[in-house]
Write an enzyme that holds these catalytic residues in place. Structure first.
Site, PDB file in Angstrom:
ATOM      1  N   PHE A 198      31.600  42.455  37.623  1.00 28.25           N
ATOM      2  CA  PHE A 198      31.213  41.828  38.900  1.00 28.25           C
ATOM      3  C   PHE A 198      29.963  42.497  39.498  1.00 28.25           C
ATOM      4  CE2 PHE A 198      32.436  42.297  43.606  1.00 28.25           C
ATOM      5  CZ  PHE A 198      31.681  41.214  44.002  1.00 28.25           C
ATOM      6  N   LEU A 201      28.551  52.002  36.005  1.00 33.48           N
ATOM      7  CA  LEU A 201      29.532  51.187  36.740  1.00 33.48           C
ATOM      8  C   LEU A 201      30.787  50.887  35.937  1.00 33.48           C
ATOM      9  CD1 LEU A 201      26.461  49.493  37.439  1.00 33.48           C
ATOM     10  CD2 LEU A 201      27.985  49.022  39.353  1.00 33.48           C
ATOM     11  N   THR A 225      39.500  55.227  30.548  1.00 34.29           N
ATOM     12  CA  THR A 225      38.157  54.681  30.805  1.00 34.29           C
ATOM     13  C   THR A 225      37.447  55.428  31.928  1.00 34.29           C
ATOM     14  OG1 THR A 225      38.694  52.487  29.997  1.00 34.29           O
ATOM     15  CG2 THR A 225      36.924  52.628  31.628  1.00 34.29           C
ATOM     16  N   LYS A 233      39.133  57.603  39.712  1.00 36.19           N
ATOM     17  CA  LYS A 233      37.739  57.601  40.193  1.00 36.19           C
ATOM     18  C   LYS A 233      37.398  58.966  40.820  1.00 36.19           C
ATOM     19  CE  LYS A 233      35.092  54.654  40.282  1.00 36.19           C
ATOM     20  NZ  LYS A 233      34.076  54.164  39.283  1.00 36.19           N
ATOM     21  N   LYS A 281      41.099  39.743  42.375  1.00 37.22           N
ATOM     22  CA  LYS A 281      40.812  40.466  43.613  1.00 37.22           C
ATOM     23  C   LYS A 281      40.980  39.513  44.793  1.00 37.22           C
ATOM     24  CE  LYS A 281      39.510  44.138  41.251  1.00 37.22           C
ATOM     25  NZ  LYS A 281      38.175  44.565  40.882  1.00 37.22           N
ATOM     26  N   GLU A 299      37.770  50.624  34.823  1.00 37.98           N
ATOM     27  CA  GLU A 299      38.899  49.766  35.171  1.00 37.98           C
ATOM     28  C   GLU A 299      38.945  49.802  36.696  1.00 37.98           C
ATOM     29  OE1 GLU A 299      40.811  47.869  33.379  1.00 37.98           O
ATOM     30  OE2 GLU A 299      40.039  48.462  31.421  1.00 37.98           O
ATOM     31  N   ALA A 335      42.749  57.891  41.984  1.00 37.49           N
ATOM     32  CA  ALA A 335      42.833  59.253  41.408  1.00 37.49           C
ATOM     33  C   ALA A 335      41.896  59.372  40.208  1.00 37.49           C
ATOM     34  CB  ALA A 335      44.271  59.549  40.995  1.00 37.49           C
ATOM     35  N   ARG A 377      52.100  46.310  48.208  1.00 35.75           N
ATOM     36  CA  ARG A 377      51.630  47.134  47.081  1.00 35.75           C
ATOM     37  C   ARG A 377      52.176  48.551  47.255  1.00 35.75           C
ATOM     38  NH1 ARG A 377      45.181  47.356  46.686  1.00 35.75           N
ATOM     39  NH2 ARG A 377      45.396  45.604  45.257  1.00 35.75           N
ATOM     40  N   ARG A 400      40.197  46.361  55.401  1.00 35.37           N
ATOM     41  CA  ARG A 400      39.158  46.725  54.435  1.00 35.37           C
ATOM     42  C   ARG A 400      37.789  46.484  55.077  1.00 35.37           C
ATOM     43  NH1 ARG A 400      42.938  48.819  52.706  1.00 35.37           N
ATOM     44  NH2 ARG A 400      43.877  48.761  50.626  1.00 35.37           N
ATOM     45  N   THR A 454      33.834  54.859  44.639  1.00 37.90           N
ATOM     46  CA  THR A 454      34.497  54.015  45.630  1.00 37.90           C
ATOM     47  C   THR A 454      34.926  54.808  46.860  1.00 37.90           C
ATOM     48  OG1 THR A 454      36.521  52.739  45.982  1.00 37.90           O
ATOM     49  CG2 THR A 454      36.623  54.408  44.286  1.00 37.90           C
TER      50      THR A 454
HETATM   51  P1  NAD Z   1      34.759  45.001  37.155  1.00 39.52           P
HETATM   52  O1  NAD Z   1      36.181  45.289  36.782  1.00 39.52           O
HETATM   53  O2  NAD Z   1      34.391  43.648  37.632  1.00 39.52           O
HETATM   54  O3  NAD Z   1      33.814  45.326  35.909  1.00 39.52           O
HETATM   55  C1  NAD Z   1      33.971  46.463  35.114  1.00 39.52           C
HETATM   56  C2  NAD Z   1      33.107  46.307  33.870  1.00 39.52           C
HETATM   57  O4  NAD Z   1      33.257  47.494  33.074  1.00 39.52           O
HETATM   58  C3  NAD Z   1      33.514  45.133  32.977  1.00 39.52           C
HETATM   59  O5  NAD Z   1      32.367  44.421  32.567  1.00 39.52           O
HETATM   60  C4  NAD Z   1      34.191  45.791  31.795  1.00 39.52           C
HETATM   61  O6  NAD Z   1      34.081  45.044  30.590  1.00 39.52           O
HETATM   62  C5  NAD Z   1      33.455  47.116  31.721  1.00 39.52           C
HETATM   63  N1  NAD Z   1      34.251  48.155  31.063  1.00 39.52           N
HETATM   64  C6  NAD Z   1      35.540  48.496  31.323  1.00 39.52           C
HETATM   65  N2  NAD Z   1      35.931  49.474  30.495  1.00 39.52           N
HETATM   66  C7  NAD Z   1      34.866  49.779  29.707  1.00 39.52           C
HETATM   67  C8  NAD Z   1      34.647  50.723  28.672  1.00 39.52           C
HETATM   68  N3  NAD Z   1      35.615  51.561  28.269  1.00 39.52           N
HETATM   69  N4  NAD Z   1      33.426  50.786  28.109  1.00 39.52           N
HETATM   70  C9  NAD Z   1      32.427  49.948  28.491  1.00 39.52           C
HETATM   71  N5  NAD Z   1      32.592  49.020  29.445  1.00 39.52           N
HETATM   72  C10 NAD Z   1      33.790  48.936  30.059  1.00 39.52           C
HETATM   73  O7  NAD Z   1      34.384  46.115  38.220  1.00 39.52           O
HETATM   74  P2  NAD Z   1      33.501  46.007  39.548  1.00 39.52           P
HETATM   75  O8  NAD Z   1      34.346  45.518  40.650  1.00 39.52           O
HETATM   76  O9  NAD Z   1      32.220  45.334  39.237  1.00 39.52           O
HETATM   77  O10 NAD Z   1      33.225  47.571  39.815  1.00 39.52           O
HETATM   78  C11 NAD Z   1      32.148  48.234  39.168  1.00 39.52           C
HETATM   79  C12 NAD Z   1      32.141  49.692  39.583  1.00 39.52           C
HETATM   80  O11 NAD Z   1      32.011  49.795  40.990  1.00 39.52           O
HETATM   81  C13 NAD Z   1      33.426  50.437  39.214  1.00 39.52           C
HETATM   82  O12 NAD Z   1      33.074  51.735  38.816  1.00 39.52           O
HETATM   83  C14 NAD Z   1      34.217  50.462  40.519  1.00 39.52           C
HETATM   84  O13 NAD Z   1      35.063  51.582  40.566  1.00 39.52           O
HETATM   85  C15 NAD Z   1      33.091  50.550  41.535  1.00 39.52           C
HETATM   86  N6  NAD Z   1      33.379  49.969  42.863  1.00 39.52           N
HETATM   87  C16 NAD Z   1      33.856  48.699  42.981  1.00 39.52           C
HETATM   88  C17 NAD Z   1      34.046  48.157  44.254  1.00 39.52           C
HETATM   89  C18 NAD Z   1      34.547  46.748  44.440  1.00 39.52           C
HETATM   90  O14 NAD Z   1      34.830  46.353  45.567  1.00 39.52           O
HETATM   91  N7  NAD Z   1      34.650  45.929  43.400  1.00 39.52           N
HETATM   92  C19 NAD Z   1      33.760  48.931  45.396  1.00 39.52           C
HETATM   93  C20 NAD Z   1      33.286  50.242  45.212  1.00 39.52           C
HETATM   94  C21 NAD Z   1      33.078  50.749  43.952  1.00 39.52           C
HETATM   95  O1  DAU Z   2      37.388  49.921  48.519  1.00 45.62           O
HETATM   96  C1  DAU Z   2      36.736  49.712  47.319  1.00 45.62           C
HETATM   97  C2  DAU Z   2      37.701  49.141  46.306  1.00 45.62           C
HETATM   98  O2  DAU Z   2      37.930  47.790  46.683  1.00 45.62           O
HETATM   99  C3  DAU Z   2      37.179  49.201  44.874  1.00 45.62           C
HETATM  100  O3  DAU Z   2      37.027  50.536  44.496  1.00 45.62           O
HETATM  101  C4  DAU Z   2      38.141  48.491  43.915  1.00 45.62           C
HETATM  102  O4  DAU Z   2      37.595  48.473  42.608  1.00 45.62           O
HETATM  103  C5  DAU Z   2      38.323  47.062  44.405  1.00 45.62           C
HETATM  104  O5  DAU Z   2      39.265  46.391  43.589  1.00 45.62           O
HETATM  105  C6  DAU Z   2      38.787  47.054  45.859  1.00 45.62           C
HETATM  106  O6  DAU Z   2      40.154  47.572  45.964  1.00 45.62           O
HETATM  107  P1  DAU Z   2      41.236  46.886  46.917  1.00 45.62           P
HETATM  108  O7  DAU Z   2      42.575  47.259  46.437  1.00 45.62           O
HETATM  109  O8  DAU Z   2      40.916  47.134  48.347  1.00 45.62           O
HETATM  110  O9  DAU Z   2      40.890  45.311  46.608  1.00 45.62           O
HETATM  111  P2  DAU Z   2      41.839  44.059  46.368  1.00 45.62           P
HETATM  112  O10 DAU Z   2      40.952  42.858  46.350  1.00 45.62           O
HETATM  113  O11 DAU Z   2      42.769  44.248  45.229  1.00 45.62           O
HETATM  114  O12 DAU Z   2      42.725  44.014  47.688  1.00 45.62           O
HETATM  115  C7  DAU Z   2      42.125  43.939  48.985  1.00 45.62           C
HETATM  116  C8  DAU Z   2      43.256  44.003  50.015  1.00 45.62           C
HETATM  117  O13 DAU Z   2      44.031  42.798  49.921  1.00 45.62           O
HETATM  118  C9  DAU Z   2      44.235  45.130  49.788  1.00 45.62           C
HETATM  119  O14 DAU Z   2      44.668  45.606  51.059  1.00 45.62           O
HETATM  120  C10 DAU Z   2      45.408  44.484  49.052  1.00 45.62           C
HETATM  121  C11 DAU Z   2      45.409  43.077  49.613  1.00 45.62           C
HETATM  122  N1  DAU Z   2      45.852  42.013  48.675  1.00 45.62           N
HETATM  123  C12 DAU Z   2      45.275  41.963  47.437  1.00 45.62           C
HETATM  124  C13 DAU Z   2      45.635  40.992  46.535  1.00 45.62           C
HETATM  125  C14 DAU Z   2      45.023  40.956  45.149  1.00 45.62           C
HETATM  126  C15 DAU Z   2      46.780  41.068  49.079  1.00 45.62           C
HETATM  127  O15 DAU Z   2      47.281  41.107  50.215  1.00 45.62           O
HETATM  128  N2  DAU Z   2      47.132  40.096  48.188  1.00 45.62           N
HETATM  129  C16 DAU Z   2      46.612  40.027  46.914  1.00 45.62           C
HETATM  130  O16 DAU Z   2      47.015  39.132  46.134  1.00 45.62           O
END
Ligand code: NAD
Ligand code: DAU
Length: 352
Positions: free
Chosen positions: A13, A83, A102, A162, A197, A86, A160, A289, A222, A132
């Site tokens: 993403f 980036l 990972t 991360k 998500k 998991e 944990a 959760r 959030r 994060t």
């Molecule tokens: P995502 O799950 O959408 O994408 C992760 C990517 O990493 C995927 O393309 C996957 O194929 C690849 N990947 C996983 N394991 C791998 C491996 N062993 N080797 C090579 N590639 C691998 O994640 P995202 O939401 O885009 O998050 C990206 C980064 O940003 C992560 O490090 C996450 O912790 C951090 N982050 C995410 C958020 C959020 O809200 N999504 C917020 C803050 C930080």
């Molecule tokens: O804060 C940054 C983090 O945000 C990133 O590091 C993570 O990679 C990313 O997945 C995200 O984590 P959250 O657990 O906050 O995101 P998620 O979208 O899973 O959930 C957002 C909030 O919504 C959380 O309080 C749980 C709640 N939730 C989530 C899902 C999937 C629900 O109530 N129902 C749901 O079905």
């Protein structure tokens, strides 16, 4: 080419937005996207840039030290934006070992590859680790923000893992002198987010008239940031951030989950031409959760002060753009939800 950057997790993403930004904004940089293509990695996220001459895709696992060393040497990589991870908390509760492998061992193997490859010639090199806000633990509802000096207190196996990876990054700087930098960002939203998500899951379920599972009473908070603003921050920090520093990145935009879900219902119903309140009855309160962090909120004033970054996309604008994107890209959503994209990649690249 002026520089060669290795971006890991570029098919995910946030990674796909970072790759798109760097490939299009810096045509004199070669961008090597290294991604394992797990269930969360989808090359369809990058179709608009995959033919650009400065873009290279390498399928591989960051845990494979020999592979990473080979590619870093072959392309003479001088910057890493890491980036790959998991990223889904619920999955980490079911399968913590995959997250340790990972996120911890994968990050360690990348650090070691960079150390070996750059071999003390640190000038012009940078290892930038994307982390994060979840490493800081949870805040109460009565105020307070995470700053760069908030002590680490992760609660989920995801956070944990991360936190552990962040410690390894800093240890490689302090022990070996590797030029590193860490940023901790709040919740991202926008196009190309895997629909497990909260935001894309809700939009998809409203569209398909399925229940909207809200954990607990929906009172968790959030701090939401539009993904392109995160990519813009990563660009600013990669080019202007100070080595060994940490920067928090946040949206200044806190929402209770239940309020966010109601906003998504209103917006999606309006864009689908449904009458107001049409999908309200889909809200379904489900078991909370385990270890659910009550509130996250980021103080990103250091980044604003030092590098002049602030979010550019307001929450209303970001939500409107996001809901429109998912509704206009139903084929992408259907492909991801059905797993059809995985079968396509199996045919193209072999089994995952
Ligand atoms: P995502 O799950 O959408 O994408 C992760 C990517 O990493 C995927 O393309 C996957 O194929 C690849 N990947 C996983 N394991 C791998 C491996 N062993 N080797 C090579 N590639 C691998 O994640 P995202 O939401 O885009 O998050 C990206 C980064 O940003 C992560 O490090 C996450 O912790 C951090 N982050 C995410 C958020 C959020 O809200 N999504 C917020 C803050 C930080
Ligand atoms: O804060 C940054 C983090 O945000 C990133 O590091 C993570 O990679 C990313 O997945 C995200 O984590 P959250 O657990 O906050 O995101 P998620 O979208 O899973 O959930 C957002 C909030 O919504 C959380 O309080 C749980 C709640 N939730 C989530 C899902 C999937 C629900 O109530 N129902 C749901 O079905």
């Amino acid at each position: 080419m002026k520089r060669t950057l290795l971006i890991t997790g570029g098919a995910g993403f946030i990674g796909s937005h970072v790759v798109r930004r760097f490939v299009t904004k810096y045509p004199d940089y070669r961008i090597v996207n290294l991604d394992k293509l797990t269930y969360a990695g989808n090359l369809a996220n990058l179709r608009d840039v995959e033919r650009c001459p400065n873009y290279v895709f390498e399928r591989g696992d960051i845990c494979d030290l020999d592979f990473v060393c080979d590619r870093m040497q072959r392309y003479a990589v001088d910057g890493v934006i890491h980036l790959a991870a998991e990223s889904h908390v619920d999955r980490s509760i079911r399968d913590p070992f995959t997250f340790a492998r990972t996120n911890v061992l994968g990050t360690l193997s990348l650090l070691e590859a960079a150390r070996r490859c750059w071999d003390g010639k640190w000038e012009g090199k940078l290892f930038y680790h994307i982390s994060t806000d979840e490493v800081y633990g949870a805040l109460g509802l009565d105020g307070g923000l995470f700053t760069e000096t908030t002590p680490y207190a992760p609660h989920s196996p995801y956070s944990a893992s991360k936190a552990s990876s962040d410690h390894f990054v800093r240890a490689y700087h302090d022990t070996y002198g590797l030029p590193t930098l860490v940023t901790n960002c709040s919740n991202n939203y926008g196009p190309y987010q895997f629909p497990e998500k909260l935001i894309p899951l809700m939009i998809n379920n409203i569209r398909r008239r399925k229940p909207l599972p809200v954990y607990g009473r929906g009172e968790h908070v959030r701090d939401w940031l539009y993904v392109e603003d995160h990519a813009r921050a990563i660009d600013a920090i990669f080019h202007g951030g100070k080595v060994a520093e940490t920067y928090n990145i946040g949206g200044f935009n806190e929402r209770r989950n239940i309020d966010l879900v109601r906003t998504l219902i209103r917006t999606t119903d309006r864009l689908l031409g449904n009458p107001e309140g049409y999908s309200d009855g889909l809200i379904t309160y489900v078991a909370d959760r385990a270890g659910h962090d009550l509130r996250y909120a980021i103080d990103s004033s250091k980044l604003e002060r030092e590098l002049g970054w602030r979010p550019a996309v307001s929450f209303d604008e970001g939500i409107e753009r996001t809901v429109r994107w998912y509704l206009e890209n139903e084929a992408w959503l259907d492909e991801v939800v059905s797993g059809e994209y995985e079968r396509y990649y199996e045919r193209m690249y072999g089994a995952r």
